[in-house]
Each structure stands twice: as C-alpha cells, then as structure tokens.
Design an enzyme around this catalytic site. Structure first.
Site, PDB file in Angstrom:
ATOM      1  N   GLY A   1      34.643  25.978 102.778  1.00  0.00           N
ATOM      2  CA  GLY A   1      35.847  26.784 102.545  1.00  0.00           C
ATOM      3  C   GLY A   1      36.285  27.549 103.776  1.00  0.00           C
ATOM      4  O   GLY A   1      35.881  27.227 104.893  1.00  0.00           O
TER       5      GLY A   1
ATOM      6  N   HIS B   1      39.497  21.239 109.033  1.00  0.00           N
ATOM      7  CA  HIS B   1      39.189  20.691 107.707  1.00  0.00           C
ATOM      8  C   HIS B   1      40.341  19.812 107.202  1.00  0.00           C
ATOM      9  O   HIS B   1      40.123  18.749 106.619  1.00  0.00           O
ATOM     10  CB  HIS B   1      38.996  21.827 106.696  1.00  0.00           C
ATOM     11  CG  HIS B   1      37.849  22.750 106.984  1.00  0.00           C
ATOM     12  ND1 HIS B   1      38.029  24.065 107.324  1.00  0.00           N
ATOM     13  CD2 HIS B   1      36.509  22.541 106.962  1.00  0.00           C
ATOM     14  CE1 HIS B   1      36.851  24.643 107.490  1.00  0.00           C
ATOM     15  NE2 HIS B   1      35.914  23.748 107.290  1.00  0.00           N
TER      16      HIS B   1
ATOM     17  N   LEU C   1      39.285  27.398 104.909  1.00  0.00           N
ATOM     18  CA  LEU C   1      39.772  26.162 105.534  1.00  0.00           C
ATOM     19  C   LEU C   1      40.753  26.431 106.671  1.00  0.00           C
ATOM     20  O   LEU C   1      41.503  27.405 106.652  1.00  0.00           O
ATOM     21  CB  LEU C   1      40.433  25.274 104.473  1.00  0.00           C
ATOM     22  CG  LEU C   1      39.534  24.865 103.311  1.00  0.00           C
ATOM     23  CD1 LEU C   1      40.290  23.923 102.373  1.00  0.00           C
ATOM     24  CD2 LEU C   1      38.246  24.200 103.788  1.00  0.00           C
TER      25      LEU C   1
ATOM     26  N   GLN D   1      21.279  26.569 103.604  1.00  0.00           N
ATOM     27  CA  GLN D   1      21.401  26.213 105.025  1.00  0.00           C
ATOM     28  C   GLN D   1      21.571  27.435 105.927  1.00  0.00           C
ATOM     29  O   GLN D   1      21.716  27.291 107.140  1.00  0.00           O
ATOM     30  CB  GLN D   1      22.534  25.211 105.247  1.00  0.00           C
ATOM     31  CG  GLN D   1      23.929  25.784 105.111  1.00  0.00           C
ATOM     32  CD  GLN D   1      24.973  24.677 105.194  1.00  0.00           C
ATOM     33  OE1 GLN D   1      25.105  23.848 104.284  1.00  0.00           O
ATOM     34  NE2 GLN D   1      25.715  24.625 106.284  1.00  0.00           N
TER      35      GLN D   1
ATOM     36  N   LYS E   1      32.662  18.484 115.811  1.00  0.00           N
ATOM     37  CA  LYS E   1      32.372  19.880 116.176  1.00  0.00           C
ATOM     38  C   LYS E   1      30.908  20.224 115.864  1.00  0.00           C
ATOM     39  O   LYS E   1      30.249  20.932 116.602  1.00  0.00           O
ATOM     40  CB  LYS E   1      33.317  20.794 115.400  1.00  0.00           C
ATOM     41  CG  LYS E   1      32.768  22.138 115.069  1.00  0.00           C
ATOM     42  CD  LYS E   1      33.548  23.218 115.696  1.00  0.00           C
ATOM     43  CE  LYS E   1      32.988  24.592 115.586  1.00  0.00           C
ATOM     44  NZ  LYS E   1      31.983  24.852 114.603  1.00  0.00           N
TER      45      LYS E   1
HETATM   46  P1  AMP Z   1      32.267  23.738 107.352  1.00  0.00           P
HETATM   47  O1  AMP Z   1      33.230  24.216 106.308  1.00  0.00           O
HETATM   48  O2  AMP Z   1      32.247  24.587 108.578  1.00  0.00           O
HETATM   49  O3  AMP Z   1      30.914  23.424 106.791  1.00  0.00           O
HETATM   50  O4  AMP Z   1      32.852  22.357 107.872  1.00  0.00           O
HETATM   51  C1  AMP Z   1      33.150  21.309 106.984  1.00  0.00           C
HETATM   52  C2  AMP Z   1      33.443  20.058 107.791  1.00  0.00           C
HETATM   53  O5  AMP Z   1      34.549  20.309 108.652  1.00  0.00           O
HETATM   54  C3  AMP Z   1      32.266  19.651 108.686  1.00  0.00           C
HETATM   55  O6  AMP Z   1      32.160  18.242 108.679  1.00  0.00           O
HETATM   56  C4  AMP Z   1      32.694  20.175 110.031  1.00  0.00           C
HETATM   57  O7  AMP Z   1      32.121  19.459 111.112  1.00  0.00           O
HETATM   58  C5  AMP Z   1      34.195  19.956 109.971  1.00  0.00           C
HETATM   59  N1  AMP Z   1      34.873  20.823 110.938  1.00  0.00           N
HETATM   60  C6  AMP Z   1      34.684  22.155 111.106  1.00  0.00           C
HETATM   61  N2  AMP Z   1      35.433  22.605 112.137  1.00  0.00           N
HETATM   62  C7  AMP Z   1      36.087  21.527 112.632  1.00  0.00           C
HETATM   63  C8  AMP Z   1      37.016  21.332 113.705  1.00  0.00           C
HETATM   64  N3  AMP Z   1      37.399  22.336 114.486  1.00  0.00           N
HETATM   65  N4  AMP Z   1      37.478  20.083 113.930  1.00  0.00           N
HETATM   66  C9  AMP Z   1      37.084  19.046 113.152  1.00  0.00           C
HETATM   67  N5  AMP Z   1      36.221  19.164 112.122  1.00  0.00           N
HETATM   68  C10 AMP Z   1      35.732  20.382 111.864  1.00  0.00           C
END
Ligand code: AMP
Length: 282
Positions: free
Chosen positions: A31, A37, A33, A61, A151
């Site tokens: 989230g 995302h 977002l 985690q 990332k």
């Molecule tokens: P998170 O909500 O941070 O767990 O991220 C969910 C997904 O979004 C994971 O696969 C992250 O690697 C991806 N993600 C987070 N930040 C970025 C970004 N700046 N560019 C591309 N994908 C991202």
C-alpha cells in the site's frame, strides 16, 4: 474493481476467471501506492486478462518494530488509484486471512547466500518474512504472472528462488524502477521525508550513476569508496554500498570486464532507510 477481504472468496473468484481461459496477473504491495506500483499494475493489465493487486503490510518481514509501526497507510487513496488504473480485483486481507494459525511456526525457506548478503545481513529475518507472505499470497491467487519491481533487486532474486524451491507455476516479471524527476526511486517510505530530504535523497541515484559511468575492468574499491564518501559527506548513514555480481549478489572487488554487475545501496536519511540499485553492464 471488486475488493475481497476473504482469501477463500477471492480464490473462488479468480478460479472462475482461470476456468474461463483467462490469464491472471498479480501485483503484491504494502500500500501507500505511488507511480511505481501503478506501473506494475499497468504492465499486468497490458499482459494479462485479470489483474489482482493486494495490499497487506506484512508484519513478518519487518525486523524493526518502529519501521512497521510507522509504515504509511493510505488505503482509501490507494483504492481510488487502483480503480482509476483499471485494476479489476483488490485483495485487502487482514492478518488472520494471511496467517490463520498465527505467525509462530511459519515455514522457513532455504535462501542460501541471498539471506546473508546486503539486505539479508542488515535486516535479519526480512527475506523469510517476504517468502512467507509471497508464498501464501501465490497459493491463494495462483497467478500466471507475478509482477515485481527491480527497485527491490534482492527481493526479486529471493522470490525467483522461492518459485523454484516450491515449484510454483508462475512466471516472475521484473519491472524497471520508476523514479522522481530528480532520480530518487519512488518508495512508500519517501512520504516520511521532508521536502529538503527528498531533494537530498537524489544523491543516491547520482552516486550509482557515477559508479556506472566510471566503470572499468580491474579493482572496484576506488569507485565504491568514493561513493560511500559522497553519501556520508551529504549526511547519509550508510548500511552498505556494494558492487555485486548481478546474478548472485556476491561482492565483486576485481572485475573481469564481463560479469554482469549491479551496484546496490542502503542508507538512512534521518530516520528513513532508503534502498536503490543500478545495473552496471553496458
Ligand atoms: P512495496 O509496496 O514497497 O512492498 O512494493 C510492492 C512492489 O512494488 C514491489 O514489487 C516493489 O519492488 C515494487 N516497487 C516499489 N517501488 C517501486 C518503484 N519505484 N518502481 C518500480 N517498482 C516499485
């Protein structure tokens, strides 16, 4: 967009689409977002028939309870963004749906060196937690494609390993990092940075680019040390800046000029821990 809170009801819904011959894409998130995302969701929407996103801040985690407590939560806004993007299904489980028997005695995964290096060293238990939640989510959604962001480079390698270890019938698609105009990698944690810190945080990407542009075969300690020095002089507290084999994440100190490399960094700006990376191969 249909929002499901119950894992069994969601699984049933996705099953019906699968039985009708549709392909299923899955984008797990925690989230808060942002455009990164939404890019993943957009790629899934373009490649598959049914896109399922999930929002679940996974307690297992987080090695630092303060980080968990401060993790930003913006669910109403997230729902609007996903709806506007055209996502068909949102899974919004509570803890009991993901861990019906509690978080004690969850499976452990043989991640080998990936668990000891970089994030593994500085965030003990983090990748076990990632595997626990991703495994559970994959068993519920049973997607054809799993979309994740580069990332979180090490997380992508860990999830690929999870897929192989558990022989899950899913293909991992790794998507490029989406950045702010100044180069800062988008992250939910950026919400906790001040305006000034957001500007300063762009130094991380500049340091990585500097390493890439100065790369040559031979010893790599010079560019690495220079990068660390720049980060520290700009006020970052660094966990690591390493130049690694892009396939194994083992640090490379003397480059043969051929092995694919990635530079990875984790550094605190104030209380906020930021990570980023850059592929170094031409
Ligand atoms: P998170 O909500 O941070 O767990 O991220 C969910 C997904 O979004 C994971 O696969 C992250 O690697 C991806 N993600 C987070 N930040 C970025 C970004 N700046 N560019 C591309 N994908 C991202």
């Amino acid at each position: 967009m249909i929002i499901f809170k119950d894992a069994a009801v969601l699984a049933n819904h996705v099953d019906r689409h699968r039985a009708a011959g549709e392909t299923i894409g899955f984008v797990p998130t925690m989230g808060a977002l942002h455009a990164g995302h939404l890019k993943l969701a957009g790629i899934s929407l373009a490649k598959t028939d049914l896109t399922v996103c999930s929002i679940f801040v996974n307690p297992t985690q987080f090695n630092d309870p303060k980080d968990y407590a401060k993790y930003p939560i913006t669910v109403e806004h997230d729902i609007q963004l996903l709806e506007r993007a055209g996502v068909q299904v949102l899974f919004l489980p509570d803890r009991g749906q993901i861990y019906p028997d509690g978080v004690e005695g969850l499976p452990r995964y043989d991640l080998g060196r990936l668990e000891e290096l970089l994030e593994g060293e500085y965030r003990p238990g983090h990748f076990q937690g990632v595997c626990q939640v991703v495994h559970r989510l994959l068993l519920i959604v049973r997607p054809d494609y799993l979309f994740m962001g580069r990332k979180d480079y090490q997380q992508c390698l860990v999830c690929q390993r999870l897929i192989e270890l558990e022989q899950l019938p899913v293909t991992l698609e790794v998507c490029d990092t989406i950045r702010e105009a100044n180069g800062l990698a988008m992250s939910s944690r950026n919400m906790r940075l001040s305006e000034n810190e957001r500007e300063k945080a762009a130094v991380i990407h500049q340091v990585l680019q500097g390493i890439r542009s100065g790369l040559g075969a031979g010893k790599l300690s010079g560019p690495r040390e220079a990068g660390l020095q720049t980060l520290r002089s700009e006020g970052f507290r660094t966990d690591y800046l390493e130049i690694c084999d892009a396939r194994t994440l083992e640090p490379v100190t003397d480059w043969d000029g051929h092995t694919p490399l990635v530079a990875l960094v984790a550094a605190f700006l104030g209380e906020v821990r930021l990570i980023d990376n850059l592929g170094l191969h031409p």
